[in-house]
Design a protein around this motif. Structure first.
Motif, PDB file in Angstrom:
ATOM      1  N   MET A 296       0.874  -1.172   0.000  1.00  0.00           N
ATOM      2  CA  MET A 296       0.000   0.000   0.000  1.00  0.00           C
ATOM      3  C   MET A 296       0.904   1.213   0.000  1.00  0.00           C
ATOM      4  O   MET A 296       1.831   1.277   0.811  1.00  0.00           O
ATOM      5  CB  MET A 296      -0.813   0.056   1.293  1.00  0.00           C
ATOM      6  N   ASP A 297       0.631   2.165  -0.877  1.00  0.00           N
ATOM      7  CA  ASP A 297       1.352   3.429  -0.812  1.00  0.00           C
ATOM      8  C   ASP A 297       0.461   4.413  -0.061  1.00  0.00           C
ATOM      9  O   ASP A 297      -0.497   4.957  -0.606  1.00  0.00           O
ATOM     10  CB  ASP A 297       1.674   3.943  -2.220  1.00  0.00           C
ATOM     11  N   LEU A 298       0.783   4.624   1.205  1.00  0.00           N
ATOM     12  CA  LEU A 298      -0.094   5.437   2.055  1.00  0.00           C
ATOM     13  C   LEU A 298      -0.176   6.884   1.574  1.00  0.00           C
ATOM     14  O   LEU A 298      -1.210   7.527   1.714  1.00  0.00           O
ATOM     15  CB  LEU A 298       0.390   5.389   3.509  1.00  0.00           C
ATOM     16  N   CYS A 299       0.923   7.373   0.977  1.00  0.00           N
ATOM     17  CA  CYS A 299       0.911   8.761   0.484  1.00  0.00           C
ATOM     18  C   CYS A 299      -0.018   8.896  -0.715  1.00  0.00           C
ATOM     19  O   CYS A 299      -0.835   9.816  -0.786  1.00  0.00           O
ATOM     20  CB  CYS A 299       2.324   9.207   0.121  1.00  0.00           C
ATOM     21  N   ALA A 300       0.097   7.955  -1.659  1.00  0.00           N
ATOM     22  CA  ALA A 300      -0.761   8.018  -2.849  1.00  0.00           C
ATOM     23  C   ALA A 300      -2.223   7.892  -2.442  1.00  0.00           C
ATOM     24  O   ALA A 300      -3.105   8.604  -2.934  1.00  0.00           O
ATOM     25  CB  ALA A 300      -0.381   6.906  -3.818  1.00  0.00           C
ATOM     26  N   LEU A 301      -2.470   6.997  -1.491  1.00  0.00           N
ATOM     27  CA  LEU A 301      -3.829   6.786  -0.998  1.00  0.00           C
ATOM     28  C   LEU A 301      -4.364   8.080  -0.378  1.00  0.00           C
ATOM     29  O   LEU A 301      -5.488   8.512  -0.662  1.00  0.00           O
ATOM     30  CB  LEU A 301      -3.797   5.648   0.027  1.00  0.00           C
ATOM     31  N   ALA A 302      -3.542   8.688   0.463  1.00  0.00           N
ATOM     32  CA  ALA A 302      -3.974   9.905   1.166  1.00  0.00           C
ATOM     33  C   ALA A 302      -4.289  11.034   0.177  1.00  0.00           C
ATOM     34  O   ALA A 302      -5.290  11.746   0.336  1.00  0.00           O
ATOM     35  CB  ALA A 302      -2.888  10.343   2.147  1.00  0.00           C
ATOM     36  N   ILE A 303      -3.447  11.171  -0.834  1.00  0.00           N
ATOM     37  CA  ILE A 303      -3.678  12.237  -1.829  1.00  0.00           C
ATOM     38  C   ILE A 303      -4.991  11.985  -2.561  1.00  0.00           C
ATOM     39  O   ILE A 303      -5.818  12.871  -2.723  1.00  0.00           O
ATOM     40  CB  ILE A 303      -2.492  12.312  -2.831  1.00  0.00           C
ATOM     41  N   GLN A 304      -5.178  10.730  -2.952  1.00  0.00           N
ATOM     42  CA  GLN A 304      -6.404  10.374  -3.668  1.00  0.00           C
ATOM     43  C   GLN A 304      -7.632  10.659  -2.814  1.00  0.00           C
ATOM     44  O   GLN A 304      -8.679  11.050  -3.317  1.00  0.00           O
ATOM     45  CB  GLN A 304      -6.319   8.895  -4.062  1.00  0.00           C
ATOM     46  N   LEU A 305      -7.507  10.473  -1.504  1.00  0.00           N
ATOM     47  CA  LEU A 305      -8.655  10.630  -0.600  1.00  0.00           C
ATOM     48  C   LEU A 305      -8.934  12.077  -0.215  1.00  0.00           C
ATOM     49  O   LEU A 305      -9.933  12.370   0.428  1.00  0.00           O
ATOM     50  CB  LEU A 305      -8.422   9.807   0.672  1.00  0.00           C
ATOM     51  N   GLY A 306      -8.034  12.973  -0.568  1.00  0.00           N
ATOM     52  CA  GLY A 306      -8.301  14.380  -0.280  1.00  0.00           C
ATOM     53  C   GLY A 306      -7.488  14.966   0.849  1.00  0.00           C
ATOM     54  O   GLY A 306      -7.813  16.051   1.340  1.00  0.00           O
ATOM     55  N   ALA A 307      -6.430  14.275   1.279  1.00  0.00           N
ATOM     56  CA  ALA A 307      -5.584  14.834   2.332  1.00  0.00           C
ATOM     57  C   ALA A 307      -4.962  16.137   1.832  1.00  0.00           C
ATOM     58  O   ALA A 307      -4.721  16.305   0.634  1.00  0.00           O
ATOM     59  CB  ALA A 307      -4.487  13.849   2.710  1.00  0.00           C
ATOM     60  N   THR A 308      -4.723  17.073   2.758  1.00  0.00           N
ATOM     61  CA  THR A 308      -4.278  18.404   2.333  1.00  0.00           C
ATOM     62  C   THR A 308      -2.789  18.661   2.553  1.00  0.00           C
ATOM     63  O   THR A 308      -2.280  19.718   2.185  1.00  0.00           O
ATOM     64  CB  THR A 308      -5.084  19.492   3.064  1.00  0.00           C
ATOM     65  N   PHE A 309      -2.087  17.720   3.159  1.00  0.00           N
ATOM     66  CA  PHE A 309      -0.644  17.860   3.347  1.00  0.00           C
ATOM     67  C   PHE A 309      -0.084  16.452   3.385  1.00  0.00           C
ATOM     68  O   PHE A 309      -0.334  15.714   4.327  1.00  0.00           O
ATOM     69  CB  PHE A 309      -0.361  18.599   4.662  1.00  0.00           C
ATOM     70  N   VAL A 310       0.624  16.065   2.370  1.00  0.00           N
ATOM     71  CA  VAL A 310       1.148  14.699   2.287  1.00  0.00           C
ATOM     72  C   VAL A 310       2.645  14.771   2.018  1.00  0.00           C
ATOM     73  O   VAL A 310       3.077  15.394   1.045  1.00  0.00           O
ATOM     74  CB  VAL A 310       0.445  13.891   1.175  1.00  0.00           C
ATOM     75  N   ALA A 311       3.394  14.130   2.895  1.00  0.00           N
ATOM     76  CA  ALA A 311       4.855  14.154   2.738  1.00  0.00           C
ATOM     77  C   ALA A 311       5.428  12.806   3.128  1.00  0.00           C
ATOM     78  O   ALA A 311       4.816  12.053   3.890  1.00  0.00           O
ATOM     79  CB  ALA A 311       5.445  15.242   3.622  1.00  0.00           C
ATOM     80  N   ARG A 312       6.603  12.533   2.558  1.00  0.00           N
ATOM     81  CA  ARG A 312       7.306  11.307   2.955  1.00  0.00           C
ATOM     82  C   ARG A 312       8.727  11.705   3.326  1.00  0.00           C
ATOM     83  O   ARG A 312       9.298  12.632   2.745  1.00  0.00           O
ATOM     84  CB  ARG A 312       7.322  10.305   1.811  1.00  0.00           C
ATOM     85  N   SER A 313       9.252  11.009   4.311  1.00  0.00           N
ATOM     86  CA  SER A 313      10.620  11.297   4.704  1.00  0.00           C
ATOM     87  C   SER A 313      11.281  10.018   5.212  1.00  0.00           C
ATOM     88  O   SER A 313      10.692   8.936   5.150  1.00  0.00           O
ATOM     89  CB  SER A 313      10.644  12.405   5.769  1.00  0.00           C
TER      90      SER A 313
END
Lengths: 351, 612
Positions: A171-188
């Motif tokens: 699962m790519d949690l960032c891609a999922l979050a963006i698709q769902l409408g999250a307003t700040f998505v970052a990976r580090s």
């Protein structure tokens, strides 16, 4: 997210922040996680970020689910209230607390199992709501506290210590979050001190939900050859999305970058994020670009890190509910019990 | 009520026997055919005539197309429980008409759609055929509306047959349809058409009749889910989280309507509440607990399947001591069961919901008034005891129409329990989240944002200061204190209501909606079999000490409830001595229909014969 500055002068000789508190005030209990665990580094960055942002600890609430990652809120911000809830259900508890008191600044820590497996349902709906909450996934691709089973973010073909090979896609949690409408998505990456610090400070300045997916190697169960979440693998495959600089609203720093070499994002509270050396075509406010980037890097076996997507001004869920400014938890009886005439009016309609 | 005698009805009564204000009407229709308006007009016009009434909707888990029955009971003595026998059937549903007619006692009256030819099914009923389709055509030119208007014709027929005043029907109709002038006119025409038809073609051959009384003055008609909602609003609830489920959805839906009207700050136009439809019951309870922990008065409402999902979080709330109010509108069966039928089937599982050693406070209202009052009290108790408090209603109470006294404005301020303030902190000197400084098992709590000392709320082992601990002595000390807290609750929960009759040897214990049938059954036992019974109605768990003393006074105590496994009796056993347990007898009913008096009195008499 403004914090009042106390009138008292800073104590001599000690480094203090803008509300006159020392770094030590932001520390928590002694960690019980393994030596070298990526989670400990993240806790350190959290301590520094709140210190540097000058946030009053009593305004912060720390929440978590269950797992190694979820133990970590005990290891930072000892002066803040904490809630270690049930497995995968931190989002609901955080949502309730945020509704009860809109002036609180919730930070939730979860893991890849706590988020992607048992908590997938709540994660999905949290991302849709845009509750003011920093949601950190300490992502190590395995279940540490139950001794190393595969988690849903383990990469295809990634190998466990005991030789078991993961044959399901991650699962790519960032891609999922963006698709769902999250307003700040970052990976580090827990080992990238500079990038993680900048992202955490930007997260504190953001007014909606922040998903911060931090690759955080498990030194005990998932740091061997064949793992795609080991320190060595992550260092080799980290594809940082430009250099990130965060300038808080209370610092009047002019940042001069050569025309076209930097992208500036203005945040809701007036803070600014500068993304330097970014691919000129990449726009962190373009959902499709973010998702494309995530897919392309994943296909190459790499991790895109940095600020992937941001929508600074979307109303939070609490704004949408049009709730009074006073925290609901602090309303008095006079403010919440309608008078006798209201009850009489209701009764009359039923007679 | 127990002092009044009951008119005994013979199974097959002669047509001429006049029965005034004591009968039940069953209307059999198809779900989604708009019969609700006609039924509400019918019940409301009886109510407006001062006659005690109750209305029960027996409906399928379906939106349109399946059979549904609405039963209205009018009773001059004020009995508002379900009556077992149907005295007048209105048969509108071709699917069930035959079966409905066959189920009647001889002598019952039947108003039916003429083409159904029910008069050919049996000959010992009083038949009133009505050609509904013919009557509706001239009054409703729009063929699409006929299906809806058609039902109002039976109200007109009943107005004539039973003597329900047409002016009251029209008043009820206007009230029901409000300002929709066209709809009111159409339906008024239907009422008139039914009345005229009955006048010309249906000579009265049954004995049922209504007569104006004065027993509903100042009273209200309400579905008790709305009473729960009003109670929650008056208790100052600020965070409401829910997930749709029959039969509890209307608790929150009604609450939304009331809160929008009465809980919006006039100066700012902003809400003094947040209501969230969650993604499931795991989330709704989690949100309610997050809010309760942060100091808000929070609640959720659900039914059995939702309660099962809330189990894990309930244990967390019990162990970490987080307040919340959880309304359980009980429905029938394990699993999906029969979602639109009633039961008292979650008593045992809710009392000890979640793994490990847990015990929860449950409040058990019997009436709409109590749904209002006990819901309010639930918020006080949740904060006083820093624990989830369950309000245990059921589908019968929540979704059916009840006559009730107007609700009284609360005369007590909120009890926010032991919420620490700076002054108290000074007095205490030393504070730990779970320190029992007062000896009642209840510790002082702080909430985020109050500026007082913070603590870490954790579902894992913790000591009196809220610190992580796996020590055996810390664990046992903590759960022993929780047990002590539960003991303290016995003095705070709503007390049982007892009616001790001099000379009685036998007693009845009941709770919730079973109360109505139990009261009526006591009158039947006394007037028909000369058996005087004492009575106690439970209103909460834990029980107060009065329960044991009550049981001590009698030889046999019948615990009457609406579940298969005698769940309340099982809970009682936990508190009683072997001698007391030996006195308990069980009467259970679990068909999904609300329990009726006859079932109880027959069963008690049968067991009494065996006992002697």
């Amino acid at each position: 997210m403004t914090t009042p500055t106390p009138a008292a002068a800073p104590a001599a000789g000690k480094k203090v922040n803008r509300i006159n508190l020392e770094l030590a005030t932001y520390r928590g209990g002694k960690t019980t996680l393994c030596a070298g665990c990526g989670h400990n580094a993240i806790s350190e960055r959290i301590v520094e970020a709140y210190f540097e942002m000058g946030v009053a600890p009593e305004r912060v609430i720390k929440l978590s689910g269950i797992g190694c990652s979820s133990k970590s809120p005990a290891y930072f911000l000892g002066g803040s209230h904490g809630f270690n809830s049930v497995h995968g259900r931190m989002p609901a508890v955080a949502t309730g607390a945020a509704l009860a008191n809109r002036h609180l600044m919730p930070i939730g820590v979860s893991g890849d199992g706590d988020t992607g497996a048992i908590g997938a349902g709540q994660f999905v709906h949290l991302m849709r709501r845009n509750i003011p909450l920093i949601y950190i996934v300490e992502n190590n691709g395995c279940y540490g506290l139950t001794k190393g089973q595969l988690s849903p973010t383990a990469d295809l073909g990634s190998k466990l210590k005991n030789g078991v090979v993961n044959d399901l896609p991650p699962m790519d949690l960032c891609a999922l979050a963006i698709q769902l409408g999250a307003t700040f998505v970052a990976r580090s990456f827990s080992g990238d001190k500079k990038q993680l610090s900048a992202l955490l400070k930007a997260a504190i300045a953001h007014k909606g939900t922040v998903l911060l997916d931090v690759i955080s190697p498990c030194v005990t169960f998932n740091d061997h050859e064949g793992s795609t979440k080991s320190y060595a693998y992550v260092k080799d495959h980290d594809e940082a999305l430009g250099e990130i600089t965060f300038v808080p609203f209370f610092e009047d720093i002019s940042v001069d970058y050569e025309e076209g070499s930097s992208t500036e994002v203005k945040m809701h509270d007036g803070s600014r994020v500068f993304l330097k050396k970014l691919d000129a075509k990449y726009n962190p406010q373009d959902k499709l670009a973010a998702i494309t980037l995530l897919h392309e890097t994943a296909a190459r076996g790499e991790f895109a890190t940095g600020l992937l997507y941001i929508e600074p001004d979307r109303p939070s869920f609490i704004d949408l509910l049009n709730v009074v400014d006073t925290p609901l938890s602090m309303l008095s009886e006079a403010q919440t019990r309608p008078g006798p005439e209201a009850l009489e009016e209701i009764m009359e309609r039923l007679r | 009520m127990s002092s009044e005698s009951v008119t005994q009805e013979l199974p097959a009564r002669p047509a001429a026997t006049e029965i005034v204000n004591d009968f039940s009407i069953q209307v059999a229709t198809v779900n989604g055919s708009g019969s609700q308006t006609a039924n509400l007009v019918l019940i409301r016009s009886l109510f407006q005539m001062g006659i005690p009434v109750s209305g029960k909707n027996l409906f399928p888990s379906n939106i349109a197309g399946l059979p549904t029955w609405y039963t209205i009971r009018a009773n001059r003595h004020g009995y508002i429980g379900r009556k077992k026998e149907i005295d007048l059937l209105v048969a509108m549903n071709p699917e069930t008409a035959r079966e409905d007619a066959l189920a009647l006692d001889a002598g019952a009256a039947v108003v039916y759609d003429e083409p159904l030819k029910l008069n050919e099914v049996r000959s010992d009923l009083v038949f009133y055929p009505v050609p509904f389709d013919e009557l509706v055509k001239p009054i409703c030119p729009d063929a699409k509306l006929r299906r809806l208007v058609r039902n109002m014709i039976y109200d007109g027929v009943l107005s004539k047959l039973l003597g329900i005043e047409m002016a009251e029907m029209e008043k009820a109709l206007t009230r029901q349809l409000g300002k929709k002038a066209k709809a009111v006119a159409l339906n008024q025409a239907a009422l008139a058409a039914g009345y005229a038809y009955a006048e010309q073609h249906l000579p009265k051959r049954d004995g049922l009749r209504v007569e104006r009384m004065d027993k509903t003055r100042g009273k209200i008609l309400i579905e008790a889910n709305a009473a729960v909602a009003i109670g929650a609003m008056m208790a100052g609830v600020t965070v409401v989280t829910w997930y749709p489920i029959t039969p509890s959805s209307t608790v929150c839906e009604t609450l939304i309507d009331y809160m929008k009207k009465y809980r919006v700050d006039k100066a700012s136009g902003k809400a003094t509440f947040a209501i969230v439809q969650a993604e499931d019951e795991l989330a709704s309870i989690g949100m309610a607990l997050g809010a309760g922990w942060a100091g808000a008065r929070s609640m959720t409402a659900t039914s059995g399947p939702g309660i099962s999902l809330m189990s894990e979080f309930t244990g967390l709330a019990y162990y970490t001591e987080v307040p919340a109010v959880i309304v359980n509108v009980q429905r029938l069966g394990p699993s999906t069961g029969l979602p639109t039928r009633t039961a008292q089937g979650d008593i045992l599982s809710t009392a000890v919901l979640s793994h490990g050693d847990t015990k929860h406070i449950m409040l058990i209202p019997s009436s709409a008034e109590e749904c209002y009052e006990l819901t309010m009290q639930a918020f006080d108790l949740a904060e006083r005891f820093q624990t989830p408090v369950f309000v245990m209603t059921d589908l019968d109470l929540g979704m059916n129409t009840w006559m009730a006294d107007s609700f009284r404005y609360p005369d007590k301020p909120f009890d926010r329990g032991k919420r620490l303030d700076a002054e108290t902190l000074k007095t205490l000197g030393d504070w730990g989240r779970y320190l029992d400084v007062d000896g009642d098992g209840i510790a002082w709590r702080t909430v985020p944002g109050d500026g007082l000392p913070a603590y870490f709320n954790r579902g894992s082992g913790h000591n009196a200061r809220g610190q992580y601990s796996e020590r055996a002595d810390d664990y046992t000390a903590n759960v022993d204190r929780l047990a002590k807290k539960f003991e303290t609750a016995r003095q705070w929960v709503p007390a049982e209501v007892a009616d001790d009759q001099p000379g009685a040897d036998v007693a009845i214990l009941a709770y919730g909606t079973t109360h109505w049938a139990a009261e009526e059954a006591r009158d039947q036992l006394k007037s028909e079999a000369g058996l005087t019974t004492s009575y106690m109605r439970l209103r909460a768990y834990p029980f107060t000490e009065a329960v044991e003393r009550f049981i001590d006074r009698y030889t046999r105590v019948y615990v009457v409830e609406q579940n298969r496994d005698a769940q309340m009796l099982s809970l009682l056993k936990l508190d009683l001595t072997p001698g007391q347990v030996g006195k308990l007898r069980s009467v259970v009913y679990y068909s999904g229909l609300p329990i009726d008096a006859r079932t109880i009195s027959d069963e008690i008499l049968a067991q009494e014969r065996e006992a002697k």
